[in-house]
Write an enzyme that holds these catalytic residues in place. Sequence first.
Site, PDB file in Angstrom:
ATOM      1  N   GLU A 208     141.475  74.611  -9.441  1.00 16.78           N
ATOM      2  CA  GLU A 208     140.811  75.518 -10.382  1.00 16.78           C
ATOM      3  C   GLU A 208     139.660  74.815 -11.096  1.00 16.78           C
ATOM      4  OE1 GLU A 208     144.082  76.231  -9.642  1.00 16.78           O
ATOM      5  OE2 GLU A 208     143.230  78.091  -8.921  1.00 16.78           O
ATOM      6  N   ASN A 292     143.705  77.252  -3.035  1.00 18.87           N
ATOM      7  CA  ASN A 292     142.512  78.083  -2.975  1.00 18.87           C
ATOM      8  C   ASN A 292     141.242  77.247  -2.880  1.00 18.87           C
ATOM      9  OD1 ASN A 292     143.405  77.574  -5.924  1.00 18.87           O
ATOM     10  ND2 ASN A 292     141.191  77.856  -6.050  1.00 18.87           N
ATOM     11  N   ASP A 334     142.386  83.909  -4.569  1.00 19.48           N
ATOM     12  CA  ASP A 334     143.202  82.797  -5.072  1.00 19.48           C
ATOM     13  C   ASP A 334     144.582  82.760  -4.408  1.00 19.48           C
ATOM     14  OD1 ASP A 334     143.840  80.542  -6.585  1.00 19.48           O
ATOM     15  OD2 ASP A 334     144.578  81.714  -8.271  1.00 19.48           O
TER      16      ASP A 334
END
Lengths: 599, 185
Positions: A208, A292, A334
């Site tokens: 992230e 992701n 995601d």
Amino acid sequence: MRAASRLVLLPGSFGVAALLLGLATTPLAAAQNDSAASADFSPHDPPGEWRMQARDFAATRYSPLDQITVDNVKRLRVAWTFSDGVAYGHEGAPLVVGSMMYVVAPFPDVAYALDLSKPGSPIKWTFAPDPAPLAVGKACCDAVIRGWAYARGKLIYNLLDDHTVAVDVQSGKQVWRTKMGNVENGETMTMSPFVVGDKVFVGNSGGELGKIGWLAALDVETGKELWRAYSTGPDELVKIGADFKPYYAWMQGKDLGVTSWPANMWKTGGGAVWGWISFDPQLNLLYYGTSNPSPRVPVQRPGLNFWTSSVFARDPNTGAAKWAYSFTPHDQWDYDGVNENVLLDLRIGGRTRKVLVQFNRNAYAYTIDRETGEVLVAAPFANENWSSGFDMKSGRAIVRPDKEPKPNVKLDDVCPPDIGGKDWQPSAFSPKTGLLYAGIFNICMDVTDHRQSYIAGTPYDGMEITRQAGPGDHWGEFIAWDPATGTKVWSIKEKSMTMSGALATAGDLVFYGTVDGWFRAVNDRTGKVQWSQKLGSGINAAPMTYLGPDGRQYVAIYAGVGGAAMVAKAMPGFPPRGSTLYVFSLDGDSVASGLEMPQ
Amino acid sequence: MAAICVGFATTLSACKPHNDSTAQGASRALPAEGSLSALPLGDLAGTAKLLAVNEVVNPLADNAGAIEEGHRLFIAMNCAGCHGYDAKGNMGPNLTDAYWRYGGTPSAIYNSIYEGRPQGMPAWGRALPAKDIWEIVAYLQTLGGAVAANEYQAGMQGDHGITSTAPQAPGLLNAAAPSPPLQPP
């Protein structure tokens, strides 16, 4: 055989009993299968012990203990508890080796050794590694720890501040500590290390925050790094060589980890390795998934974005990739690929196939030939609407264009949401039923993408999300799944998220917990709930079971809500944080229970 | 009531009397660069008096354009990624409630952005000009949780939303309380 015949012992003989149990490493007797599905339960640890997070290399979370059964589970009561006082998400399972239990609290990652042979399981030692406070704000999804490993007299785990540490289990002193990266740039570590022989395998978090993902092998004795394989980039970094044979043509080619990205974006492309690892000793292959791609805004990274949201099979000695499979190429939602890969042998199409099964975040359960990477079964296990079906020829789900997010446009009702049809919470397998058991989600999202700039140490994310229950208005569900056919056998609807690990036992039971704090035992064939206990916080951790030095079977679970379950924190009645390990036994009996003043 | 600006009056153009803490619009000059460095994070030890620097108002607080720009920066600088697009907290704390670990006055918020904070909040002082930071502060002030510049002490003592105040301590108690000046040991 009954793996867990109860020992009757006099006080004072616990040490001897523990020793005997420690030596009693009879291989697991073949369970009375009435299904063709089976697993290799290597390394065949003593039946009463739990030495790694999923108990075995195949990641089954199956225990041969059978004192606690469908018939007597209603007598399950709290035997003792332990609170570490930490208000972050508790996601791991205790380990039991001999007469000792090892637990590690979330940040600041303090480890405890608990002596199971004594009344109340007192602390034998405490190890405080003092990781950098900075790490708390660099961890995307709460300052959690997902597990720890035991190997060769050492407790090995990852610190949130991007270090791996080994602690001597006798003394509680540090043996080594290895710096794996720079936490300032947004790289943290939350996954459970995984040990095979003299190597421990660890991976990073930070998908992230634009961190490139990797898996590394460290020497168990010294912590020295032996190899590191990246998830994106040129073949040399990904450890793709002549042995690499992906099954599908669209995954074949040179340097796809570079060419499937806009110029240089692979360097901040994610593919973090924050989930589970499993291992096939016969094929000598490690299996693990990648997170992701970064940023999470797909329009900024045209291309298939290899090897994010994928699974790798690698040689544990060299790190060389044997095959890979991309679950969600160009992942737009995601849908990390990091969930557990359970290694099973299944009858499919009239012959036995060595498979791995992954309940992917994208809501498909994949049964994949683990020798070749061929998808044998792909079927949705949870509510999804991002695809219009699955093309078995290409091994790809067919993306619905109307569910592709666009920058600055609110897109309603995408299912599943970012955290998936199931997140990292691990499933369990019982060889007695041939079924897998998993806590899953029934959640959808409204999403608005925002273009991102890469700023080191800050989120490289870009998804503005609100989440709501899918059809039926329940957020959770616990299911039994047939991985040979891709069908749901039974299910239990839960109004809150079901985000705990699962445990299957030879007592014909499966255990799981809910985010609103219920811990349940279920008949593994019928799905009938046999027992429930409300705990002090929501449950994200994985249950485990062990045989105490007193010969009793215990079931243990942490209640400490956190991690991605916090997406539901605004729901009315959402439980407070917690930090308590609950240990159950029949009638609540334990070592010296009932004594007036146990010492 | 007179402003307490001793020692700062020459550098803080925004130092204002207590009763006049509302922003004056875009025309007001920004506080001088570095002037907030004297702002303490903790309460003051001993008998030292409140520093005026606590009460600096945000010169852009009522400027609609600045607030909009602050919102844009909140997303563009990845603040939203940590604190949430609704600023209600995620990796980082909720910025819409009255709970401020490092102070909720405009100057305290400014400093938290400028200096960073120990659990992962980066220091933006070298990446963003002062005007951008004040714009972000202006946006955060619209979210309902910020403490007014002249309520620094109240914020520190937890006086948000109180409905009554206990009687003052008896004069005798106050008279008896020793107040020696702080001395180095």
